[in-house]
Design a protein around this motif. Sequence first.
Motif, PDB file in Angstrom:
ATOM      1  N   GLY A 102       0.788  -1.225   0.000  1.00  0.00           N
ATOM      2  CA  GLY A 102       0.000   0.000   0.000  1.00  0.00           C
ATOM      3  C   GLY A 102       0.820   1.274   0.000  1.00  0.00           C
ATOM      4  N   TYR A 103       2.037   1.239   0.568  1.00  0.00           N
ATOM      5  CA  TYR A 103       2.845   2.469   0.649  1.00  0.00           C
ATOM      6  C   TYR A 103       3.182   3.029  -0.730  1.00  0.00           C
ATOM      7  CZ  TYR A 103       6.025   5.811   2.807  1.00  0.00           C
ATOM      8  OH  TYR A 103       6.637   6.978   3.231  1.00  0.00           O
ATOM      9  N   PRO A 104       3.746   2.224  -1.647  1.00  0.00           N
ATOM     10  CA  PRO A 104       4.040   2.792  -2.980  1.00  0.00           C
ATOM     11  C   PRO A 104       2.796   3.213  -3.744  1.00  0.00           C
ATOM     12  CG  PRO A 104       4.469   0.428  -2.927  1.00  0.00           C
ATOM     13  CD  PRO A 104       4.242   0.846  -1.530  1.00  0.00           C
ATOM     14  N   ILE A 105       1.667   2.498  -3.518  1.00  0.00           N
ATOM     15  CA  ILE A 105       0.431   2.894  -4.199  1.00  0.00           C
ATOM     16  C   ILE A 105      -0.036   4.254  -3.681  1.00  0.00           C
ATOM     17  CG2 ILE A 105      -2.000   2.303  -4.527  1.00  0.00           C
ATOM     18  CD1 ILE A 105      -1.218  -0.624  -4.422  1.00  0.00           C
ATOM     19  N   ALA A 106      -0.021   4.431  -2.355  1.00  0.00           N
ATOM     20  CA  ALA A 106      -0.422   5.717  -1.779  1.00  0.00           C
ATOM     21  C   ALA A 106       0.520   6.837  -2.226  1.00  0.00           C
ATOM     22  CB  ALA A 106      -0.443   5.617  -0.250  1.00  0.00           C
ATOM     23  N   TYR A 107       1.807   6.532  -2.299  1.00  0.00           N
ATOM     24  CA  TYR A 107       2.788   7.535  -2.737  1.00  0.00           C
ATOM     25  C   TYR A 107       2.530   7.928  -4.185  1.00  0.00           C
ATOM     26  CZ  TYR A 107       7.335   9.797  -3.361  1.00  0.00           C
ATOM     27  OH  TYR A 107       8.336  10.699  -3.621  1.00  0.00           O
ATOM     28  N   ALA A 108       2.240   6.936  -5.033  1.00  0.00           N
ATOM     29  CA  ALA A 108       1.971   7.229  -6.436  1.00  0.00           C
ATOM     30  C   ALA A 108       0.705   8.058  -6.595  1.00  0.00           C
ATOM     31  CB  ALA A 108       1.851   5.923  -7.228  1.00  0.00           C
ATOM     32  N   ILE A 109      -0.325   7.761  -5.806  1.00  0.00           N
ATOM     33  CA  ILE A 109      -1.564   8.541  -5.886  1.00  0.00           C
ATOM     34  C   ILE A 109      -1.319   9.969  -5.432  1.00  0.00           C
ATOM     35  CG2 ILE A 109      -3.903   8.759  -4.971  1.00  0.00           C
ATOM     36  CD1 ILE A 109      -4.022   5.739  -4.744  1.00  0.00           C
ATOM     37  N   ALA A 110      -0.566  10.144  -4.348  1.00  0.00           N
ATOM     38  CA  ALA A 110      -0.309  11.489  -3.824  1.00  0.00           C
ATOM     39  C   ALA A 110       0.503  12.333  -4.789  1.00  0.00           C
ATOM     40  CB  ALA A 110       0.408  11.390  -2.477  1.00  0.00           C
ATOM     41  N   ARG A 111       1.389  11.717  -5.575  1.00  0.00           N
ATOM     42  CA  ARG A 111       2.243  12.466  -6.510  1.00  0.00           C
ATOM     43  C   ARG A 111       1.634  12.584  -7.898  1.00  0.00           C
ATOM     44  NH1 ARG A 111       7.447  13.543  -4.925  1.00  0.00           N
ATOM     45  NH2 ARG A 111       7.230  14.998  -6.665  1.00  0.00           N
ATOM     46  N   PHE A 124      -7.550  -0.161   3.472  1.00  0.00           N
ATOM     47  CA  PHE A 124      -7.492   0.488   4.785  1.00  0.00           C
ATOM     48  C   PHE A 124      -6.076   0.960   5.121  1.00  0.00           C
ATOM     49  CE2 PHE A 124     -11.124  -2.368   4.985  1.00  0.00           C
ATOM     50  CZ  PHE A 124     -12.101  -1.542   5.495  1.00  0.00           C
ATOM     51  N   MET A 125      -5.086   0.431   4.431  1.00  0.00           N
ATOM     52  CA  MET A 125      -3.711   0.908   4.576  1.00  0.00           C
ATOM     53  C   MET A 125      -3.440   2.066   3.620  1.00  0.00           C
ATOM     54  SD  MET A 125      -0.738   0.555   6.082  1.00  0.00           S
ATOM     55  CE  MET A 125      -0.694  -1.089   6.797  1.00  0.00           C
ATOM     56  N   ILE A 126      -3.971   1.982   2.425  1.00  0.00           N
ATOM     57  CA  ILE A 126      -3.684   2.995   1.407  1.00  0.00           C
ATOM     58  C   ILE A 126      -4.310   4.334   1.769  1.00  0.00           C
ATOM     59  CG2 ILE A 126      -4.076   3.631  -1.004  1.00  0.00           C
ATOM     60  CD1 ILE A 126      -3.908   0.665  -1.702  1.00  0.00           C
TER      61      ILE A 126
END
Length: 320
Positions: free
Chosen positions: A121-130, A202-204
């Motif tokens: 989930g961390y890289p997915i959330a990072y990609a969405i934020a950027r 729930f992590m993302i």
Amino acid sequence: MSTPGETLATADADPKSSLLQRLTRLAQDHWRTLVLFVPFAWLLIFFLAPFFIVLKISMAETTVASPPFTPMIQWVDEGIMHIRVVVDNFAYLWEDDLYVDTYLNSLKISVTSTILCLLLGYPIAYAIARSSHTTKHILLMLIILPFWTSFLLRVYAWMGLLADQGTINDLLIALGLIDEPIRMLYNTFAVYVGIVYTYVPFMILPLYANMEKLDWELLEAAADLGAKPTTTFFTVTLPMTVPGIVAGSLLVFIPATGEYVIPDLLGGGNVLMIGRVLYNEFNANVDWPVASAVAIALLLLLVLPMMLYQHIQAKEAQGS
């Protein structure tokens, strides 16, 4: 000069107007208390009250009756109240290896699943934020989209994918990668797949909410000072996203520990978790006191570390 009828109407209206003014003034003075009363009342009725009922049952003895446990308070002769509290149920959990092994296995599966959700989930959330504004909304919609489908239907869909004659095995055989089906269902692997698939949103989402508030100019400043991307990530990005990591990990770890449906369907009863033990004690064994003790022990196992973490975090905040 007012008529007698007008005087009487004014006298009748004044008490109502005065009462309305007093109520308005009371609401203005205590609006914060009134707003907080609703969630506190909700927690009191739907959390604390059931908790104390389960706690009371956990301190009773099993009996062949309806309900199948002895009452805590009994009235004996001459109106004397007799309170009977039994703690043997909690001692039984510690003495029986079944419960200890089940708790440890549940913790192992939930911790491993939380780590896998974080790594995914961390890289997915990072990609969405950027990503750009339009792409960001599309990606968030894709993350939220599975919630529009029934949870049970999604678990049953994974049963069809992981079965010996399922989609994944048929595809691998058609590609010539395997000669016979791989056993992917009714084992720990299937449980991990189901839990990670179910709880990774729930992590993302908490990670994304945290990353959305980051100042990306700090990353540019670190790059201008000669920091490599790896160094920038571990010294700037990762420390600032710790609150999102903690929030997402708790949202995954807590429900995964007490999960029942996924181990039962995808594990096929071969993967024993504490949710299955609770079900067996309540329904198969009809041993409500032991089942309640299992539930209370699970609650303490999850809540006490959270309270300790919040206490340490509050101390650090006061120190800083």
